[in-house]
Design a protein around this motif. Structure first.
Motif, PDB file in Angstrom:
ATOM      1  N   GLN A   1     -52.705 -26.578  51.183  1.00  0.00           N
ATOM      2  CA  GLN A   1     -53.386 -26.303  49.919  1.00  0.00           C
ATOM      3  C   GLN A   1     -54.643 -25.475  50.177  1.00  0.00           C
ATOM      4  N   GLN A   2     -54.910 -24.523  49.315  1.00  0.00           N
ATOM      5  CA  GLN A   2     -56.079 -23.667  49.456  1.00  0.00           C
ATOM      6  C   GLN A   2     -56.765 -23.480  48.108  1.00  0.00           C
ATOM      7  N   ARG A   3     -57.957 -22.895  48.176  1.00  0.00           N
ATOM      8  CA  ARG A   3     -58.811 -22.687  47.000  1.00  0.00           C
ATOM      9  C   ARG A   3     -59.158 -24.029  46.348  1.00  0.00           C
ATOM     10  N   MET A   4     -59.411 -25.030  47.174  1.00  0.00           N
ATOM     11  CA  MET A   4     -59.803 -26.343  46.679  1.00  0.00           C
ATOM     12  C   MET A   4     -61.315 -26.387  46.449  1.00  0.00           C
ATOM     13  N   PRO A   5     -61.776 -26.995  45.346  1.00  0.00           N
ATOM     14  CA  PRO A   5     -63.217 -27.106  45.093  1.00  0.00           C
ATOM     15  C   PRO A   5     -63.920 -27.888  46.191  1.00  0.00           C
ATOM     16  N   SER A   6     -65.056 -27.351  46.643  1.00  0.00           N
ATOM     17  CA  SER A   6     -65.773 -27.981  47.742  1.00  0.00           C
ATOM     18  C   SER A   6     -67.232 -27.564  47.690  1.00  0.00           C
ATOM     19  N   THR A   7     -68.066 -28.365  48.332  1.00  0.00           N
ATOM     20  CA  THR A   7     -69.451 -28.009  48.580  1.00  0.00           C
ATOM     21  C   THR A   7     -69.678 -28.165  50.080  1.00  0.00           C
ATOM     22  N   GLY A   8     -70.911 -28.112  50.485  1.00  0.00           N
ATOM     23  CA  GLY A   8     -71.162 -28.304  51.901  1.00  0.00           C
ATOM     24  C   GLY A   8     -70.812 -29.695  52.377  1.00  0.00           C
ATOM     25  N   ALA A   9     -70.787 -30.678  51.484  1.00  0.00           N
ATOM     26  CA  ALA A   9     -70.549 -32.052  51.916  1.00  0.00           C
ATOM     27  C   ALA A   9     -69.398 -32.722  51.189  1.00  0.00           C
ATOM     28  N   ILE A  10     -68.946 -32.178  50.091  1.00  0.00           N
ATOM     29  CA  ILE A  10     -67.955 -32.849  49.252  1.00  0.00           C
ATOM     30  C   ILE A  10     -66.738 -31.953  49.080  1.00  0.00           C
ATOM     31  N   HIS A  11     -65.567 -32.572  49.126  1.00  0.00           N
ATOM     32  CA  HIS A  11     -64.294 -31.862  48.950  1.00  0.00           C
ATOM     33  C   HIS A  11     -63.474 -32.643  47.931  1.00  0.00           C
ATOM     34  N   LEU A  12     -62.878 -31.944  46.967  1.00  0.00           N
ATOM     35  CA  LEU A  12     -62.173 -32.627  45.887  1.00  0.00           C
ATOM     36  C   LEU A  12     -60.981 -33.433  46.397  1.00  0.00           C
ATOM     37  N   ALA A  13     -60.456 -33.119  47.559  1.00  0.00           N
ATOM     38  CA  ALA A  13     -59.330 -33.876  48.112  1.00  0.00           C
ATOM     39  C   ALA A  13     -59.692 -35.327  48.396  1.00  0.00           C
ATOM     40  N   ASN A  14     -60.999 -35.649  48.427  1.00  0.00           N
ATOM     41  CA  ASN A  14     -61.442 -37.011  48.747  1.00  0.00           C
ATOM     42  C   ASN A  14     -61.956 -37.771  47.531  1.00  0.00           C
ATOM     43  N   VAL A  15     -61.804 -37.208  46.336  1.00  0.00           N
ATOM     44  CA  VAL A  15     -62.362 -37.800  45.118  1.00  0.00           C
ATOM     45  C   VAL A  15     -61.240 -38.435  44.319  1.00  0.00           C
ATOM     46  N   SER A  16     -61.540 -39.576  43.682  1.00  0.00           N
ATOM     47  CA  SER A  16     -60.515 -40.258  42.882  1.00  0.00           C
ATOM     48  C   SER A  16     -60.937 -40.522  41.443  1.00  0.00           C
ATOM     49  N   GLU A  17     -62.206 -40.309  41.102  1.00  0.00           N
ATOM     50  CA  GLU A  17     -62.685 -40.646  39.766  1.00  0.00           C
ATOM     51  C   GLU A  17     -63.705 -39.622  39.298  1.00  0.00           C
ATOM     52  N   GLN A  18     -63.997 -39.610  38.002  1.00  0.00           N
ATOM     53  CA  GLN A  18     -64.963 -38.657  37.462  1.00  0.00           C
ATOM     54  C   GLN A  18     -66.353 -38.956  37.970  1.00  0.00           C
ATOM     55  N   GLN A  19     -67.042 -37.931  38.444  1.00  0.00           N
ATOM     56  CA  GLN A  19     -68.423 -38.059  38.912  1.00  0.00           C
ATOM     57  C   GLN A  19     -69.027 -36.668  39.009  1.00  0.00           C
ATOM     58  N   PRO A  20     -70.341 -36.532  38.809  1.00  0.00           N
ATOM     59  CA  PRO A  20     -70.980 -35.219  38.944  1.00  0.00           C
ATOM     60  C   PRO A  20     -71.017 -34.801  40.408  1.00  0.00           C
ATOM     61  N   LEU A  21     -70.432 -33.661  40.725  1.00  0.00           N
ATOM     62  CA  LEU A  21     -70.349 -33.194  42.103  1.00  0.00           C
ATOM     63  C   LEU A  21     -71.256 -32.000  42.378  1.00  0.00           C
ATOM     64  N   GLY A  22     -71.982 -31.544  41.347  1.00  0.00           N
ATOM     65  CA  GLY A  22     -72.819 -30.381  41.551  1.00  0.00           C
ATOM     66  C   GLY A  22     -72.017 -29.096  41.475  1.00  0.00           C
ATOM     67  N   ARG A  23     -72.601 -28.043  42.013  1.00  0.00           N
ATOM     68  CA  ARG A  23     -71.960 -26.725  41.979  1.00  0.00           C
ATOM     69  C   ARG A  23     -70.852 -26.667  43.029  1.00  0.00           C
ATOM     70  N   LEU A  24     -69.606 -26.399  42.602  1.00  0.00           N
ATOM     71  CA  LEU A  24     -68.459 -26.366  43.501  1.00  0.00           C
ATOM     72  C   LEU A  24     -68.001 -24.931  43.720  1.00  0.00           C
ATOM     73  N   VAL A  25     -67.440 -24.700  44.899  1.00  0.00           N
ATOM     74  CA  VAL A  25     -66.894 -23.388  45.262  1.00  0.00           C
ATOM     75  C   VAL A  25     -65.440 -23.583  45.663  1.00  0.00           C
ATOM     76  N   ALA A  26     -64.555 -22.758  45.117  1.00  0.00           N
ATOM     77  CA  ALA A  26     -63.122 -22.896  45.388  1.00  0.00           C
ATOM     78  C   ALA A  26     -62.782 -22.241  46.726  1.00  0.00           C
ATOM     79  N   GLY A  27     -63.313 -22.833  47.804  1.00  0.00           N
ATOM     80  CA  GLY A  27     -63.072 -22.271  49.134  1.00  0.00           C
ATOM     81  C   GLY A  27     -62.573 -23.288  50.138  1.00  0.00           C
ATOM     82  N   GLY A  28     -62.201 -24.499  49.686  1.00  0.00           N
ATOM     83  CA  GLY A  28     -61.742 -25.531  50.598  1.00  0.00           C
ATOM     84  C   GLY A  28     -60.247 -25.443  50.884  1.00  0.00           C
ATOM     85  N   LEU A  29     -59.834 -26.067  51.977  1.00  0.00           N
ATOM     86  CA  LEU A  29     -58.431 -26.139  52.364  1.00  0.00           C
ATOM     87  C   LEU A  29     -58.040 -27.596  52.580  1.00  0.00           C
ATOM     88  N   ALA A  30     -56.760 -27.866  52.522  1.00  0.00           N
ATOM     89  CA  ALA A  30     -56.241 -29.209  52.808  1.00  0.00           C
ATOM     90  C   ALA A  30     -54.817 -29.066  53.337  1.00  0.00           C
TER      91      ALA A  30
END
Length: 778
Positions: A574-603
């Motif tokens: 998987q590519q173009r996954m939302p991510s920040t320097g510390a957070i990746h959407l692949a590890n999230v399970s519920e709604q929460q504010p994640l800040g500014r995300l960039v679609a540059g993660g991989l899984a």
């Protein structure tokens, strides 16, 4: 609820005693829709004296009358067609069951398996499909009549937290799961969507229990990644739910009472010609009785109720209309001790109320099964409203709101192409909207509003190649997505499936390769911290849609009609996954504010699954499987790390045995036991930042190094024992006793920081949960 109970009681007291059990149906050519005359129908119970054999008449119809109650294996054979098996067909006393079966043409008798006779699609896909049937939900332990929980018994499926039905499919987050009803994607159809979440905020794909009772199911499945062309917008899987129509022959009623609440159902014909039918289901549940027995839910009072209905009408030229709806609400109230000095955790300082309401309404239509071109159309509107309020003795208050609505349409067409081809095409269209926000006292924490439009046209062509041993499917799925602040997105996704039968046609090899894409939960696009609120800005930079690629291969061996074994290998990227320097959407399970995300993660996920299954024949069944998997992600720092769901292994053993005491026709008695042992690796965990947590008076994790720690392995044993009686030819009675986590093992859910105690605490998953239920059918 009181009126519905009085109606059921009146029907029970006035019911005539001339009922008998029967099985009726029709057999059609899957390509042309023509009736198949002279097809051989064999109904076997495993005992010679209870086997039945007949052939279809000039209309392709068949009818078994005066059957003995029990579980049967149905085998359909016809010259020039594949053999079709319908395992675990339950015939209950006083009930008439109906089947519509489609046979696929073949010059040689290739074996095939059907989940349950249905209408739109019944043949199991060659790989990546798990059947969700009423019979298995009732028979397997600790499902609590929730079809989603049944999936945990199968390979590659793990439970995110046993307080909820969150599905971890092959290392993917629960966010990567989609729910469909009658072919249309809907909002989260689960009560208590905050159950099992770390932040106590709602999830978008799971909850405490499904809104749909197992009594509604017809031909429903869970697709686990290897998606055919008619499915898309999901990396993890799709819960493809269909409801059955009511009994068109006789009125039938079901009442169930247990420690978890009551479940009432009614069905039957509407008119004298028996061309229209109705199906009603109502549930009311509370865990108050369990709390009085000493089962702790942490000072929480939990309630939910729902009402579902489906009415079917026969139209012109044997077409069929249906109107369906589901309405449910749930609430969870946490009350702290009256004296603040008695508080033993930080949560004891708060009053917390959570409310959830869900409404679903839809209309479906399909033309005659005898038509050369089959058409299926459905439109479904669904709406979800969640509210969470936390208050600390007038000194602190916090409020979260979420409103989500989806209006969708599905159109599917299928037609034969010459003698060896089969063409399918369709269109899915949906409009979705979200309004969400959170505030603390007078300060706005975040807010979000979003409207999106999705269009998914698709086409699939299937050929039976010369030699009659190889079937080829080539499909194309396209995803169009648009939302304000984002440019129009177009994803073209070709897919290919190749199935080859080996020696004696009991051996089968399947290869799958395909591209897929996935839109993210609406809140990922919509949430804005207070300082960044803008009606034209987006919270996700880069591509708003993630892209993926999957390959898988499966070998299946069916030595006879009772046993199946298969091994499957899979790889997902998987590519173009939302991510920040510390957070990746692949590890999230519920709604929460994640800040500014960039679609540059991989899984990436990879693994192997081995399964052995014996259908419920001759009074016993077995399902055993083992999975080895790896799940990794890469953030914007370019480092591959283990994801939160990289649990390593999953092992399941589910088995059951039934003993029957046959005194028919006066009565038939049965006693049964079943159990399920689940062992899987622990989820990964991030370390806690104690200094930051103490300063914020909340749990703060340090995600800079990902999830370096693994929680202890999860082990759970569930047991079920039941006593079933068929009384005369009119009533069925079930008395069941279940134990979830019978060994009382303390499985760890996660670690958190408690500001009141000023130390790290352990949050355990559920301990022993007993349930006693009595079920009456008449």
């Amino acid at each position: 609820m009181r009126f519905f109970s009085l109606v059921l009681l009146a029907q029970l007291l006035t019911l005539p005693g001339a009922y008998s059990q029967a099985l009726r149906g029709r057999v059609h050519d899957a390509l042309s829709g023509a009736s198949i005359v002279g097809a051989s129908i064999r109904l076997s119970s495993g005992r010679v004296e209870k086997d039945y054999l007949l052939r279809t008449d000039s209309t392709g119809s068949f009818s078994f009358e005066e059957l003995l109650p029990g579980s049967y294996l149905l085998c359909v054979e016809a010259t020039g067609y594949e053999t079709l098996l319908v395992p675990e067909l339950l015939i209950a006393s006083g009930r008439t069951s109906s089947l519509n079966l489609d046979l696929r043409p073949a010059a040689l008798p290739l074996p095939d398996v059907v989940v349950r006779g249905g209408k739109e699609r019944q043949n199991l896909l060659p790989l990546g499909e798990i059947p969700l049937t009423r019979e298995r939900v009732v028979r397997f332990p600790a499902t609590f009549f929730d079809p989603a929980r049944l999936a945990f018994a199968y390979a590659g499926i793990a439970n995110a937290d046993d307080q909820a039905n969150g599905l971890l499919i092959r290392g993917n987050s629960p966010l990567h799961v989609r729910w469909r009803l009658e072919g249309v994607e809907i909002v989260n159809p689960n009560h208590l969507p905050n159950a099992g979440t770390v932040s106590d905020r709602p999830a978008t794909t799971f909850g405490g229990v499904s809104l749909f009772s197992a009594q509604l199911l017809d031909n429903s499945t869970l697709l686990t990644g290897a998606l055919p062309a008619g499915y898309g917008d999901a990396f993890g899987g799709i819960l493809d739910v269909y409801w059955r129509g009511g009994n068109k022959e006789d009125h039938a009623f079901t009442a169930q009472v247990g420690l978890l609440g009551i479940d009432l159902a009614a069905e039957g014909p509407i008119n004298r010609q028996k061309t229209h039918s109705y199906l009603l289901n109502y549930r009311y549940s509370t865990v108050g009785l369990l709390e009085q027995m000493g089962i702790s839910f942490g000072n929480e009072k939990i309630q939910f109720q729902d009402f579902c209905f489906k009415t079917t009408f026969s139209g012109k030229r044997e077409g069929q209309w249906a109107i369906l709806g589901a309405f449910g609400n749930s609430k969870n109230r946490f009350t702290p001790p009256g004296d603040s000095s008695a508080a033993r955790q930080f949560k004891d300082l708060f009053n917390i109320d959570f409310y959830s309401n869900t409404n679903i309404f839809g209309i479906t239509w399909n033309n005659s099964a005898a038509s050369r071109t089959r058409i299926f159309f459905s439109i479904v509107n669904s709406f979800l409203d969640n509210l969470r309020v936390a208050e600390a003795r007038g000194l602190f208050d916090e409020q979260d709101t979420l409103r989500e609505g989806r209006m969708g349409m599905s159109l599917r067409l299928s037609t034969p192409v010459r003698k060896r081809g089969y063409f399918q095409s369709g269109l899915l269209a949906q409009r979705a909207e979200l309004h969400t926000g959170a505030k603390r006292r007078d300060s706005l924490l975040y807010t979000g509003t979003l409207n999106t439009f999705t269009l998914q046209p698709w086409a699939n062509m299937q050929w039976l190649l010369p030699g009659e041993r190889t079937r080829l499917q080539v499909g194309l799925h396209t995803l169009f997505w648009w939302a304000r602040s984002y440019a129009l997105q177009v994803c073209v996704e070709p897919r290919l499936t190749l199935t080859h039968y080996l020696y004696e046609y009991r051996h089968q090899i399947t290869l799958y390769a395909g591209l897929n894409s996935q839109t993210h939960p609406l809140w990922v696009y919509a949430l804005h911290p207070r300082a960044d609120i803008s009606e034209t800005s987006s919270s996700l930079e880069g591509s708003p849609i993630a892209r993926g690629f999957q390959v898988s291969t499966r070998y299946t061996w069916a030595p006879n009609d009772e046993w199946r074994t298969w091994i499957e290998l899979f790889y997902q990227y998987q590519q173009r996954m939302p991510s920040t320097g510390a957070i990746h959407l692949a590890n999230v399970s519920e709604q929460q504010p994640l800040g500014r995300l960039v679609a540059g993660g991989l899984a990436r996920n990879a693994g192997v699954e081995l399964s052995v299954e014996r259908f419920f024949v001759r009074n016993w069944f077995l399902l055993a499987n083992a999975s080895l998997l790896q799940a990794h992600y890469r953030g914007l720092d370019g480092v591959w790390r283990s994801s939160r769901w990289n649990i390593g292994h999953i092992v399941n053993l589910t088995a059951g045995k039934e003993w029957t005491f046959d005194r028919w026709p006066r009565r038939l008695l049965a006693f049964g036991v079943s159990g399920r042992l689940n062992w899987m690796g622990g989820q990964r965990a991030a370390p806690l930042d104690i200094a930051a947590s103490a300063a914020a008076q909340a749990t703060i994790y340090d995600f800079s190094q990902g999830f370096p720690f693994r929680l202890p392995d999860f082990v759970r044993l569930d047991l079920r024992a039941y006593w079933r009686r068929h009384l005369g030819k009119r009533r069925n009675s079930w008395l069941a006793f279940e134990l979830q986590n019978a060994t009382l093992r303390n499985n760890i859910a996660y670690y958190y920081y408690d500001p009141l105690l000023r130390r790290i605490q352990v949050k355990n998953q559920l301990g022993l949960v007993p349930n006693i239920s009595w079920r009456l059918e008449w």
